[in-house]
Motif scaffolding. Structure first.
Motif, PDB file in Angstrom:
ATOM      1  N   ILE A 117      -8.717  -6.833   2.476  1.00  0.00           N
ATOM      2  CA  ILE A 117      -7.477  -7.817   2.790  1.00  0.00           C
ATOM      3  C   ILE A 117      -6.233  -7.585   2.044  1.00  0.00           C
ATOM      4  O   ILE A 117      -5.133  -7.365   2.445  1.00  0.00           O
ATOM      5  N   LEU A 118      -6.412  -7.138   0.696  1.00  0.00           N
ATOM      6  CA  LEU A 118      -5.012  -6.653   0.068  1.00  0.00           C
ATOM      7  C   LEU A 118      -4.721  -5.550  -0.027  1.00  0.00           C
ATOM      8  O   LEU A 118      -3.500  -5.064  -0.298  1.00  0.00           O
ATOM      9  N   GLY A 119      -5.569  -4.591   0.632  1.00  0.00           N
ATOM     10  CA  GLY A 119      -5.153  -3.323   0.979  1.00  0.00           C
ATOM     11  C   GLY A 119      -5.635  -2.099  -0.006  1.00  0.00           C
ATOM     12  O   GLY A 119      -5.873  -1.005   0.525  1.00  0.00           O
ATOM     13  N   ASN A 120      -5.825  -2.397  -1.144  1.00  0.00           N
ATOM     14  CA  ASN A 120      -6.398  -1.264  -2.141  1.00  0.00           C
ATOM     15  C   ASN A 120      -6.914  -1.998  -3.326  1.00  0.00           C
ATOM     16  O   ASN A 120      -6.846  -3.041  -3.634  1.00  0.00           O
ATOM     17  N   GLU A 121      -7.546  -1.166  -4.052  1.00  0.00           N
ATOM     18  CA  GLU A 121      -8.445  -1.551  -5.386  1.00  0.00           C
ATOM     19  C   GLU A 121      -7.579  -2.166  -6.634  1.00  0.00           C
ATOM     20  O   GLU A 121      -7.953  -3.070  -7.266  1.00  0.00           O
ATOM     21  N   THR A 122      -6.365  -1.480  -6.583  1.00  0.00           N
ATOM     22  CA  THR A 122      -5.222  -1.876  -7.624  1.00  0.00           C
ATOM     23  C   THR A 122      -4.914  -3.454  -7.514  1.00  0.00           C
ATOM     24  O   THR A 122      -4.987  -4.025  -8.333  1.00  0.00           O
ATOM     25  N   SER A 123      -4.624  -3.622  -6.173  1.00  0.00           N
ATOM     26  CA  SER A 123      -3.934  -5.019  -6.018  1.00  0.00           C
ATOM     27  C   SER A 123      -5.139  -5.930  -5.967  1.00  0.00           C
ATOM     28  O   SER A 123      -4.943  -7.246  -6.583  1.00  0.00           O
ATOM     29  N   ALA A 124      -6.380  -5.678  -5.572  1.00  0.00           N
ATOM     30  CA  ALA A 124      -7.648  -6.429  -5.519  1.00  0.00           C
ATOM     31  C   ALA A 124      -7.912  -6.821  -7.296  1.00  0.00           C
ATOM     32  O   ALA A 124      -8.043  -7.984  -7.635  1.00  0.00           O
TER      33      ALA A 124
HETATM   34  C1  LIG Z   1      -1.624  -1.043  -3.296  1.00  0.00           C
HETATM   35  O1  LIG Z   1      -0.998  -2.046  -2.593  1.00  0.00           O
HETATM   36  C2  LIG Z   1       0.067  -2.489  -2.903  1.00  0.00           C
HETATM   37  C3  LIG Z   1       0.590  -3.752  -2.000  1.00  0.00           C
HETATM   38  O2  LIG Z   1       0.554  -3.391  -0.844  1.00  0.00           O
HETATM   39  C4  LIG Z   1       1.086  -1.383  -3.037  1.00  0.00           C
HETATM   40  O3  LIG Z   1       2.550  -1.970  -3.594  1.00  0.00           O
HETATM   41  C5  LIG Z   1       0.751  -0.366  -4.003  1.00  0.00           C
HETATM   42  O4  LIG Z   1       1.689   0.859  -3.929  1.00  0.00           O
HETATM   43  C6  LIG Z   1      -0.556   0.044  -3.480  1.00  0.00           C
HETATM   44  N1  LIG Z   1      -1.316   0.989  -4.288  1.00  0.00           N
HETATM   45  C7  LIG Z   1      -1.806   2.123  -4.125  1.00  0.00           C
HETATM   46  C8  LIG Z   1      -2.232   2.871  -5.306  1.00  0.00           C
HETATM   47  O5  LIG Z   1      -1.954   2.581  -2.983  1.00  0.00           O
END
Ligand SMILES: *[C@@H]1O[C@H](CO)[C@@H](O)[C@H](O)[C@H]1NC(C)=O
Length: 323
Positions: free
Chosen positions: A149-156
């Protein structure tokens, strides 16, 4: 409902009031983005409904105080975590894992299962249940949904680090394991002190898995005086009403180690913020108090505003939410 069961519900309520001294009114925005719940029958809100188990509550009279009728909860009103969720500002209950889906998981999930323990075999004489290990596995599934849902592990990871994780396990490892010698060998394998060590060691491993999957704000709720629970009184009390001291003594061994585990986690896991809730002591206050339920809320609140480290250690949930 027996008076002992009522006492349990009172404990559940007072725990919630004590650890959170904020107004009951729902807020527009919860204090934390999500609330994850792990536990047993005291907080199960429906995960056992569709599995084969004697430990089920999706029939009357359970849930009769809820507008929608039976819910799968093991009380006829709100559980501890329902009250905590409300005090944290959530405008609805946290959904059970069994039905949570899509964006619905973003405010948290309730994984609790009646009869479940830290040990996998705990409660097996009651039929199917989701042990803490199973609850942790289910949580990992939720985390992959959050990542999607949030797109990647860092955001999660960033999102999950702000959430509160409530863990209340251990009661069934005593009532539906150690103190059932005909059904389980553990009391012949371990002394109460050794058993507490073994439980905490396993719990610690499982909690570290939660940490590895994003959990940072951990609320470890101790075991209450289960030597006074209806189950223990019926099976082990000499007169059916005197609390079973050897069960309570074993619980206290568990609780002492759980409180130490909080220090261990805070010291050794970067950014972990664990707290311990002394459900046992709160229960004792209620048993010792000849007063009515309301009075007990006052006891709870007064204990809370004294900021006593014996009730919640080292801080309470309200402060944990603000960190
Ligand atoms: C993870 O997603 C966030 C929010 O969409 C974005 O700002 C960030 O660059 C992404 N990080 C990576 C490592 O892809």
């Amino acid at each position: 409902m027996g008076s002992d069961l009522k006492k349990w519900l009172v404990v559940a309520f007072v725990v919630a009031v004590m650890v959170l001294n904020s107004p009951f009114a729902a807020r527009a925005q919860p204090q934390v983005p999500c609330f994850f719940i792990f536990g047993d029958s005291l907080v199960d809100n429906g995960n056992n409904n569709n599995i084969v188990s004697l430990a089920k509550a999706n029939y009357r009279p359970y849930g009769i105080d809820f507008p929608a009728g039976t819910t799968g909860r093991f009380s006829n009103g709100k559980t501890t975590v329902d009250v905590i969720a409300e005090l944290l500002g959530f405008d609805d209950y946290i959904p059970p894992y069994a039905t949570a889906s899509g964006e619905g998981v973003m405010k948290g999930v309730n994984y609790a299962s009646a009869a479940a323990g830290i040990r996998d075999e705990t409660g097996r004489q009651l039929g199917a249940r989701i042990s803490f290990g199973g609850q942790v596995r289910n949580y990992k599934n939720t985390v992959s949904q959050v990542v999607n849902i949030l797109g990647n592990e860092t955001s999660a990871a960033n999102y999950l680090s702000k959430c509160i994780y409530s863990l209340a396990m251990g009661s069934n490892d005593y009532l539906n394991n150690y103190f059932m010698p005909q059904q389980y060998p553990t009391s012949r394998q371990y002394t109460p002190a050794q058993y507490a060590d073994v439980l905490i060691q396993q719990y610690s491993q499982q909690i570290r898995t939660l940490y590895n999957y994003g959990a940072r704000k951990l609320v470890l709720i101790g075991v209450g005086q289960i030597g006074c629970s209806p189950n223990a009184l019926a099976q082990n009390s000499r007169d059916g009403s005197t609390c079973v001291q050897r069960i309570n003594d074993a619980n206290q061994m568990f609780n002492t180690r759980l409180r130490s585990l909080v220090d261990d986690l805070n010291k050794n896991l970067p950014n972990a913020k664990a707290i311990y809730v002394n459900a046992y002591g709160i229960f004792q206050d209620i048993i010792n108090s000849p007063s009515s339920f309301a009075a007990n809320i006052i006891v709870g609140r007064r204990s809370y505003s004294a900021q006593s480290s014996t009730d919640s250690y080292p801080i309470d949930i309200r402060r944990l939410a603000q960190l």
